[in-house]
Design a protein around this motif. Sequence first.
Motif, PDB file in Angstrom:
ATOM      1  N   ILE A  18      10.120   8.636 -13.204  1.00 41.50           N
ATOM      2  CA  ILE A  18      10.002   7.230 -12.801  1.00 41.50           C
ATOM      3  C   ILE A  18      10.503   6.324 -13.934  1.00 41.50           C
ATOM      4  CG2 ILE A  18       8.403   5.404 -12.067  1.00 41.50           C
ATOM      5  CD1 ILE A  18       8.791   7.599  -9.962  1.00 41.50           C
ATOM      6  N   SER A  51       7.876   6.487  -4.367  1.00 47.19           N
ATOM      7  CA  SER A  51       7.373   5.638  -5.456  1.00 47.19           C
ATOM      8  C   SER A  51       6.791   4.335  -4.928  1.00 47.19           C
ATOM      9  CB  SER A  51       8.522   5.342  -6.429  1.00 47.19           C
ATOM     10  OG  SER A  51       8.210   4.217  -7.232  1.00 47.19           O
ATOM     11  N   ALA A 143       1.710   9.310 -11.689  1.00 48.09           N
ATOM     12  CA  ALA A 143       2.879   9.974 -11.100  1.00 48.09           C
ATOM     13  C   ALA A 143       2.781  11.462 -11.357  1.00 48.09           C
ATOM     14  CB  ALA A 143       4.179   9.420 -11.694  1.00 48.09           C
ATOM     15  N   GLU A 153       4.725   8.830  -7.018  1.00 48.63           N
ATOM     16  CA  GLU A 153       4.131   7.822  -7.908  1.00 48.63           C
ATOM     17  C   GLU A 153       3.187   6.992  -7.057  1.00 48.63           C
ATOM     18  OE1 GLU A 153       6.358   4.430  -8.744  1.00 48.63           O
ATOM     19  OE2 GLU A 153       4.968   3.684 -10.247  1.00 48.63           O
TER      20      GLU A 153
END
Lengths: 364, 364
Positions: A18, A51, A143, A153
Amino acid sequence: MAGKTRVLLIGCGGIGTITALNLEASGQCHVTAVLRSNYEIVKERGFSIDSLDHGKVEGYRPSEIRTTIPDLSKETVAPFDYIIVTTKNIPDVPPHLPSLIAPALTPGHSAILLIQNGLNIHIPFATAFPSVPILSGISRMGANELAPGVILEDDPDRLSVGAFPATEGGDSPPSDAAVAAAKRFVELYAVSGKAVVEYNANVKFERWRKLCYNATWNPVCALTGLDTGRLRLVGEKADPFSPVNLLLRPAMREVLRVARADGAVLAADAEAEEKLVEGVVEAEPLEVFCQPSMLQDAKKRRVWEVENLLGDVVRVAADKGVEVPALSAIYALAKGRMWALKEDMGLINKDEEVRKRNEGIQGR
Amino acid sequence: MAGKTRVLLIGCGGIGTITALNLEASGQCHVTAVLRSNYEIVKERGFSIDSLDHGKVEGYRPSEIRTTIPDLSKETVAPFDYIIVTTKNIPDVPPHLPSLIAPALTPGHSAILLIQNGLNIHIPFATAFPSVPILSGISRMGANELAPGVILEDDPDRLSVGAFPATEGGDSPPSDAAVAAAKRFVELYAVSGKAVVEYNANVKFERWRKLCYNATWNPVCALTGLDTGRLRLVGEKADPFSPVNLLLRPAMREVLRVARADGAVLAADAEAEEKLVEGVVEAEPLEVFCQPSMLQDAKKRRVWEVENLLGDVVRVAADKGVEVPALSAIYALAKGRMWALKEDMGLINKDEEVRKRNEGIQGR
């Protein structure tokens, strides 16, 4: 790629991936990521990312992926501006990270950013590279790599960046170069608009604050096999003999005492201290049954981050003359568990250890 | 069988079987043993025993074996002189032992002998049967059931017998009947000439002395997964941060302090205390890699004797105002481990526990 900030990323699991994604979303960074177990699948398909900050991303590959840390004396590679380390930090188990990254480092040009938990994690790097800016990254992102190349995440990216003290001395201020590198990184990380990032000069305070949770919840959950919700369910809430009241709260208060002795006043008075402790005890709702990273490691039979999350605290306490019986107990037991795990991994031979011990006794 | 002392034995594993064998070797006892998992094989072949005290014994069967505790209101059975309990003692897990043995008990005739570890193990029995002599048996025998019906006794039978205080009051002397029952049992147990047995009036002292080991080594080994030899190998001998120095010794000193506050002075002065602690730390040679019973239970995923070996010590400490942070930490973690185990065994449902907790909160 001309003019882009060059980043070498070591540790491309949940948080690392990420971090890479957010940096490259700025359009201003070129990330070289060193992958291990997930290299083949990421080379073939890229990361599959779900995410909270970036949405669903299929097929993400950092600008460059590779299996080894570059050796700038042997490869024609432009110097890296930042070397970001997001691996788990287990100094008691090889390899020695500073030695590993040394060939990729350009002193006078590169800065090292450690997005890792713990207190004195910069010391091995500061010792190995005295002139290199060492930056502190404290991530509150949640995450995980669910399967090789598959990242979830589920807790937003909040990053606090600062510069570690220049030397091992502890309280010496960081170099101007380190502060500038930290501030520049914060600017870069903010460009995407997807992450919350701040420059925070008070690295020590921030690291101690996170240790209230990490030095207590993490090993207590790992040693019991219980997540934070389940542990809070052992015994009535007001039971003086429940694990929360008998161990967790005293251990958190000990962290606050050591922090204070180390110059980080996390709570101004007793009332503020109890409020802070209560907040850390109830950091997650019961029903979330949150598994701290060390419990996840325990369940997967992986090495725990004992020394950085707990050992350093106990050592600083001894150095400052603060009694920490609860933390000492937890640390002692966690050390024992790691010995058992290392024996299972073939890193320790009990008969060899007996021989060494007996020779030590005869030698006296 | 006429004129023989009638013994009902509950718990016919390693220690129970050798106890039965030794009693019947006197020719003066008739033992009725209640067997569970090993009933069928013992009924068919008898016990296969390899005993340091009795040699190799094939096909031993107590005078009577059965699968249930006799109910004297429903069966025509002569009353028992002694009901001996050698089971593991886990009051926090059903069944409730006093309720189980009540139908076999003849008040005014029977005495109960608890050959079990722990401090206040007599209280549930004294509460249930106020007029019945409750005797304390402290065994230093090492005996295990290697397979159903196969017993290895590899550490000799040394038994200390006394009478518990008459009431829950703690320091009240035992009844004359209880003292007489204890002395009579010692005489019976000595007849075979194979065991070392003593009458010891100072039950509390003896029980505290054994807790120096049992409240410390047992849970520390169980929580780390290390035997006593391996645990001593974690860290150098002089390392202040080794588990032995950081946790085990402080925990042993805490047991001594609580014992003293409870009226059992195990060490006269600081020097004697350190000598005693050293002796308990080094109770077994490194190379024996001795597995205390709680570690064996942990490895077999069985319930540990947490409350009697550790919980009672922490509760007495609180009652007497003695601080025991090391023991508290160990106890808290052991309690957590037992919660996890009970959940695995289906004895606890996490969602039900959350519901109860939330209702408790709403009720305030």
